[in-house]
Design a protein around this motif. Structure first.
Motif, PDB file in Angstrom:
ATOM      1  N   ARG A  64       0.877  -1.173   0.000  1.00 41.14           N
ATOM      2  CA  ARG A  64       0.000   0.000   0.000  1.00 41.14           C
ATOM      3  C   ARG A  64       0.914   1.222   0.000  1.00 41.14           C
ATOM      4  O   ARG A  64       1.756   1.384   0.881  1.00 41.14           O
ATOM      5  N   VAL A  65       0.766   2.066  -0.998  1.00 42.53           N
ATOM      6  CA  VAL A  65       1.638   3.223  -1.173  1.00 42.53           C
ATOM      7  C   VAL A  65       1.351   4.247  -0.068  1.00 42.53           C
ATOM      8  O   VAL A  65       0.217   4.687   0.088  1.00 42.53           O
ATOM      9  N   PRO A  66       2.383   4.622   0.707  1.00 45.13           N
ATOM     10  CA  PRO A  66       2.168   5.484   1.871  1.00 45.13           C
ATOM     11  C   PRO A  66       1.994   6.965   1.554  1.00 45.13           C
ATOM     12  O   PRO A  66       1.710   7.745   2.450  1.00 45.13           O
ATOM     13  N   THR A  67       2.130   7.362   0.296  1.00 44.38           N
ATOM     14  CA  THR A  67       2.032   8.783  -0.045  1.00 44.38           C
ATOM     15  C   THR A  67       0.610   9.235  -0.326  1.00 44.38           C
ATOM     16  O   THR A  67       0.372  10.410  -0.590  1.00 44.38           O
ATOM     17  N   ARG A  68      -0.344   8.290  -0.282  1.00 44.84           N
ATOM     18  CA  ARG A  68      -1.746   8.653  -0.496  1.00 44.84           C
ATOM     19  C   ARG A  68      -2.635   7.637   0.215  1.00 44.84           C
ATOM     20  O   ARG A  68      -2.172   6.588   0.630  1.00 44.84           O
ATOM     21  N   LYS A  69      -3.913   7.945   0.316  1.00 48.16           N
ATOM     22  CA  LYS A  69      -4.865   7.056   0.982  1.00 48.16           C
ATOM     23  C   LYS A  69      -5.454   6.096  -0.042  1.00 48.16           C
ATOM     24  O   LYS A  69      -6.588   6.245  -0.473  1.00 48.16           O
ATOM     25  N   ASP A  70      -4.668   5.119  -0.426  1.00 53.28           N
ATOM     26  CA  ASP A  70      -5.086   4.120  -1.408  1.00 53.28           C
ATOM     27  C   ASP A  70      -5.777   2.976  -0.680  1.00 53.28           C
ATOM     28  O   ASP A  70      -5.277   2.485   0.328  1.00 53.28           O
ATOM     29  N   ARG A  71      -6.921   2.551  -1.205  1.00 53.85           N
ATOM     30  CA  ARG A  71      -7.615   1.413  -0.594  1.00 53.85           C
ATOM     31  C   ARG A  71      -7.015   0.087  -1.061  1.00 53.85           C
ATOM     32  O   ARG A  71      -7.235  -0.940  -0.442  1.00 53.85           O
ATOM     33  N   HIS A  72      -6.294   0.120  -2.151  1.00 53.83           N
ATOM     34  CA  HIS A  72      -5.734  -1.109  -2.722  1.00 53.83           C
ATOM     35  C   HIS A  72      -4.220  -1.005  -2.774  1.00 53.83           C
ATOM     36  O   HIS A  72      -3.660   0.075  -2.810  1.00 53.83           O
ATOM     37  N   MET A  73      -3.573  -2.139  -2.802  1.00 58.63           N
ATOM     38  CA  MET A  73      -2.116  -2.170  -2.894  1.00 58.63           C
ATOM     39  C   MET A  73      -1.721  -1.925  -4.346  1.00 58.63           C
ATOM     40  O   MET A  73      -1.857  -2.801  -5.185  1.00 58.63           O
ATOM     41  N   SER A  74      -1.249  -0.720  -4.625  1.00 65.14           N
ATOM     42  CA  SER A  74      -0.915  -0.374  -5.997  1.00 65.14           C
ATOM     43  C   SER A  74       0.578  -0.233  -6.212  1.00 65.14           C
ATOM     44  O   SER A  74       1.021   0.230  -7.251  1.00 65.14           O
ATOM     45  N   GLY A  75       1.364  -0.655  -5.228  1.00 69.24           N
ATOM     46  CA  GLY A  75       2.815  -0.648  -5.377  1.00 69.24           C
ATOM     47  C   GLY A  75       3.338  -2.068  -5.501  1.00 69.24           C
ATOM     48  O   GLY A  75       2.754  -3.008  -4.965  1.00 69.24           O
ATOM     49  N   ALA A  76       4.416  -2.213  -6.249  1.00 70.53           N
ATOM     50  CA  ALA A  76       5.070  -3.518  -6.385  1.00 70.53           C
ATOM     51  C   ALA A  76       6.529  -3.365  -5.986  1.00 70.53           C
ATOM     52  O   ALA A  76       7.165  -2.347  -6.275  1.00 70.53           O
ATOM     53  N   VAL A  77       7.042  -4.368  -5.335  1.00 67.56           N
ATOM     54  CA  VAL A  77       8.449  -4.365  -4.918  1.00 67.56           C
ATOM     55  C   VAL A  77       9.025  -5.741  -5.220  1.00 67.56           C
ATOM     56  O   VAL A  77       8.342  -6.756  -5.079  1.00 67.56           O
ATOM     57  N   ARG A  78      10.283  -5.743  -5.672  1.00 64.73           N
ATOM     58  CA  ARG A  78      10.952  -6.997  -5.975  1.00 64.73           C
ATOM     59  C   ARG A  78      12.390  -6.905  -5.511  1.00 64.73           C
ATOM     60  O   ARG A  78      13.047  -5.875  -5.664  1.00 64.73           O
ATOM     61  N   GLU A  79      12.880  -7.993  -4.949  1.00 66.10           N
ATOM     62  CA  GLU A  79      14.266  -8.072  -4.518  1.00 66.10           C
ATOM     63  C   GLU A  79      15.051  -8.822  -5.584  1.00 66.10           C
ATOM     64  O   GLU A  79      14.691  -9.936  -5.968  1.00 66.10           O
ATOM     65  N   THR A  80      16.130  -8.217  -6.091  1.00 65.38           N
ATOM     66  CA  THR A  80      16.962  -8.871  -7.101  1.00 65.38           C
ATOM     67  C   THR A  80      17.866  -9.909  -6.441  1.00 65.38           C
ATOM     68  O   THR A  80      17.997  -9.945  -5.210  1.00 65.38           O
ATOM     69  N   ASP A  81      18.517 -10.719  -7.258  1.00 55.73           N
ATOM     70  CA  ASP A  81      19.458 -11.715  -6.736  1.00 55.73           C
ATOM     71  C   ASP A  81      20.600 -11.071  -5.961  1.00 55.73           C
ATOM     72  O   ASP A  81      21.190 -11.693  -5.086  1.00 55.73           O
ATOM     73  N   GLU A  82      20.907  -9.807  -6.285  1.00 58.35           N
ATOM     74  CA  GLU A  82      21.992  -9.090  -5.603  1.00 58.35           C
ATOM     75  C   GLU A  82      21.525  -8.431  -4.314  1.00 58.35           C
ATOM     76  O   GLU A  82      22.299  -7.789  -3.624  1.00 58.35           O
ATOM     77  N   GLY A  83      20.212  -8.522  -3.989  1.00 58.13           N
ATOM     78  CA  GLY A  83      19.690  -7.919  -2.773  1.00 58.13           C
ATOM     79  C   GLY A  83      19.222  -6.495  -2.931  1.00 58.13           C
ATOM     80  O   GLY A  83      18.883  -5.826  -1.957  1.00 58.13           O
ATOM     81  N   VAL A  84      19.199  -6.001  -4.172  1.00 57.98           N
ATOM     82  CA  VAL A  84      18.713  -4.647  -4.453  1.00 57.98           C
ATOM     83  C   VAL A  84      17.194  -4.685  -4.496  1.00 57.98           C
ATOM     84  O   VAL A  84      16.599  -5.624  -5.011  1.00 57.98           O
ATOM     85  N   LEU A  85      16.569  -3.645  -3.976  1.00 56.46           N
ATOM     86  CA  LEU A  85      15.110  -3.568  -3.973  1.00 56.46           C
ATOM     87  C   LEU A  85      14.645  -2.668  -5.116  1.00 56.46           C
ATOM     88  O   LEU A  85      15.108  -1.545  -5.263  1.00 56.46           O
ATOM     89  N   LEU A  86      13.724  -3.184  -5.934  1.00 54.60           N
ATOM     90  CA  LEU A  86      13.125  -2.415  -7.027  1.00 54.60           C
ATOM     91  C   LEU A  86      11.698  -2.086  -6.638  1.00 54.60           C
ATOM     92  O   LEU A  86      10.944  -2.973  -6.254  1.00 54.60           O
ATOM     93  N   LEU A  87      11.320  -0.798  -6.731  1.00 57.50           N
ATOM     94  CA  LEU A  87       9.976  -0.346  -6.365  1.00 57.50           C
ATOM     95  C   LEU A  87       9.293   0.276  -7.568  1.00 57.50           C
ATOM     96  O   LEU A  87       9.935   0.922  -8.378  1.00 57.50           O
ATOM     97  N   HIS A  88       7.974   0.092  -7.630  1.00 61.04           N
ATOM     98  CA  HIS A  88       7.176   0.792  -8.632  1.00 61.04           C
ATOM     99  C   HIS A  88       5.791   1.045  -8.061  1.00 61.04           C
ATOM    100  O   HIS A  88       5.202   0.174  -7.437  1.00 61.04           O
ATOM    101  N   ASP A  89       5.290   2.264  -8.291  1.00 60.53           N
ATOM    102  CA  ASP A  89       3.923   2.612  -7.893  1.00 60.53           C
ATOM    103  C   ASP A  89       3.101   2.776  -9.160  1.00 60.53           C
ATOM    104  O   ASP A  89       3.386   3.653  -9.976  1.00 60.53           O
ATOM    105  N   PHE A  90       2.090   1.930  -9.333  1.00 60.24           N
ATOM    106  CA  PHE A  90       1.250   1.998 -10.513  1.00 60.24           C
ATOM    107  C   PHE A  90       0.347   3.230 -10.491  1.00 60.24           C
ATOM    108  O   PHE A  90      -0.268   3.558 -11.490  1.00 60.24           O
TER     109      PHE A  90
END
Length: 147
Positions: A30-56
């Protein structure tokens, strides 16, 4: 986690947002920058341990991190053993589809109302435009072309 051990980028981020795991090394949040009722963010951890974020919904990664008290450097492990290769499609299609499923229902509901001759309010129009922009953002995040 051992006492005194440093948190991984994933642990830091997930400890500060409402989330659910969608697969190995993948979550929706759930994106913390707005009052979203649904989870519109995606996060993925790469094999190297880096975190990739995207807010739809379109909010920027720096704004999201600022809202939860993190810095962009918090998305990277303290030591990278080698340079990570660039990823063409950082988010699996299944995660992208999950994030836009609700937006597709909004568009379908608007189509049904339009076919029934119901007038659109300004709020309805704005929500339909938001749904369309989130679907376009998902296409881009998936690394697909829309042409």
């Amino acid at each position: 986690m051992e006492q005194g051990a440093a948190m991984t980028p994933t642990e830091k981020f997930l400890s500060r947002v409402e989330h659910r795991q969608t697969g190995p090394g993948r979550w929706q949040f759930r994106v913390p920058t707005r009052k979203d009722r649904h989870m519109s963010g995606a996060v993925r951890e790469t094999d190297e341990g880096v975190l990739l974020l995207h807010d739809f919904g379109g909010d920027s990664v720096p704004d999201i991190l600022d809202a939860i008290g993190l810095q962009p450097s918090d998305l990277f492990p303290e030591k990278l053993t080698h340079h990570a290769k660039s990823e063409r499609r950082p988010f699996p299609a299944s995660d992208v589809l999950r994030c836009v499923a609700f937006e597709a229902m909004v568009v379908a509901a608007a189509a049904v109302a339009l076919l029934a001759g119901e007038p659109f309010t300004e709020v309805d129009r704005e929500r339909l435009i938001l749904a369309a922009s989130r679907i376009q953002a998902a296409i881009t995040a998936a690394g697909l072309s829309h042409g």
